[in-house]
Motif scaffolding. Sequence first.
Motif, PDB file in Angstrom:
ATOM      1  N   VAL A   4      -3.269  -5.601  -4.003  1.00 56.01           N
ATOM      2  CA  VAL A   4      -1.942  -5.050  -3.781  1.00 56.01           C
ATOM      3  C   VAL A   4      -1.683  -4.997  -2.284  1.00 56.01           C
ATOM      4  CG1 VAL A   4      -0.552  -2.963  -4.021  1.00 56.01           C
ATOM      5  CG2 VAL A   4      -1.957  -3.734  -5.917  1.00 56.01           C
ATOM      6  N   ASN A   5      -0.526  -5.504  -1.877  1.00 54.46           N
ATOM      7  CA  ASN A   5      -0.178  -5.572  -0.465  1.00 54.46           C
ATOM      8  C   ASN A   5       1.180  -4.900  -0.234  1.00 54.46           C
ATOM      9  OD1 ASN A   5      -0.004  -6.438   2.260  1.00 54.46           O
ATOM     10  ND2 ASN A   5       1.072  -8.291   1.624  1.00 54.46           N
ATOM     11  N   VAL A  59       5.911  -3.758  -2.335  1.00 56.80           N
ATOM     12  CA  VAL A  59       4.500  -3.873  -2.684  1.00 56.80           C
ATOM     13  C   VAL A  59       4.395  -5.073  -3.609  1.00 56.80           C
ATOM     14  CG1 VAL A  59       4.684  -2.173  -4.553  1.00 56.80           C
ATOM     15  CG2 VAL A  59       2.454  -2.733  -3.639  1.00 56.80           C
ATOM     16  N   GLU A  60       3.492  -5.969  -3.265  1.00 47.99           N
ATOM     17  CA  GLU A  60       3.357  -7.175  -4.084  1.00 47.99           C
ATOM     18  C   GLU A  60       1.921  -7.377  -4.526  1.00 47.99           C
ATOM     19  OE1 GLU A  60       4.638 -10.651  -1.899  1.00 47.99           O
ATOM     20  OE2 GLU A  60       3.163 -10.346  -0.332  1.00 47.99           O
ATOM     21  N   GLU A  61       1.807  -8.057  -5.650  1.00 44.61           N
ATOM     22  CA  GLU A  61       0.517  -8.400  -6.227  1.00 44.61           C
ATOM     23  C   GLU A  61       0.684  -9.776  -6.853  1.00 44.61           C
ATOM     24  OE1 GLU A  61      -2.553  -5.816  -8.820  1.00 44.61           O
ATOM     25  OE2 GLU A  61      -0.639  -6.150  -9.815  1.00 44.61           O
ATOM     26  N   ALA A  93       3.066  -1.158 -12.316  1.00 44.10           N
ATOM     27  CA  ALA A  93       2.584  -0.596 -11.043  1.00 44.10           C
ATOM     28  C   ALA A  93       2.347   0.910 -11.134  1.00 44.10           C
ATOM     29  CB  ALA A  93       3.601  -0.880  -9.945  1.00 44.10           C
ATOM     30  N   ILE A  98      -0.249   3.497  -6.405  1.00 44.87           N
ATOM     31  CA  ILE A  98       0.545   2.667  -5.496  1.00 44.87           C
ATOM     32  C   ILE A  98       1.728   3.467  -4.938  1.00 44.87           C
ATOM     33  CG2 ILE A  98       1.967   0.578  -5.315  1.00 44.87           C
ATOM     34  CD1 ILE A  98       0.169  -0.627  -7.550  1.00 44.87           C
TER      35      ILE A  98
END
Length: 161
Positions: A4-5, A59-61, A93, A98
């Motif tokens: 997760v970024n 937030v991306e994955e 998510a 997160i």
Amino acid sequence: MGVVNIRAIRKEDNVQVAALIRKVLVDLGAPKVGTAYADVTLDSMFENYDKPRATYFVVEENNTILGCAGIAQLDNCKDNICELQKMYFLEEARGRGIGAEMLQKCLEKAKEFNFDSVYLETMPYMKAAQKLYAKMGFEYIGKPLGDTGHYSCPVYMLAKL
């Protein structure tokens, strides 16, 4: 699950972010009027936060945006208060920590921008979100601050920085 970024929004994220916010609001049964759903800025989030003392994160994955949130000066408020804006996460998510990570990042940015407090508005039935906000230092206040245009969000919270 991938890595997760959390990163700043980019112009090419606009379409995905607008779709995510509308989907989450529909999934949660929020009214389309008087909430973020109807905001004209929804389709140009990158441009909307491309200004001093404002930021918006995604937030991306696995190259998919799972959530988003930002801060900006509270509209029509003479005090040094920013607003936590448009914090939404897709179902996949939620419950993974997160949201807490994203909220922490927003609060750190608000401090960096030298705001005194962070304000937010939410819906009464968004209990999980309110629990997170309270855990992170937000307290309920009895009346709205500034003018967000979100008259369908009658729960007001404020955190001192």
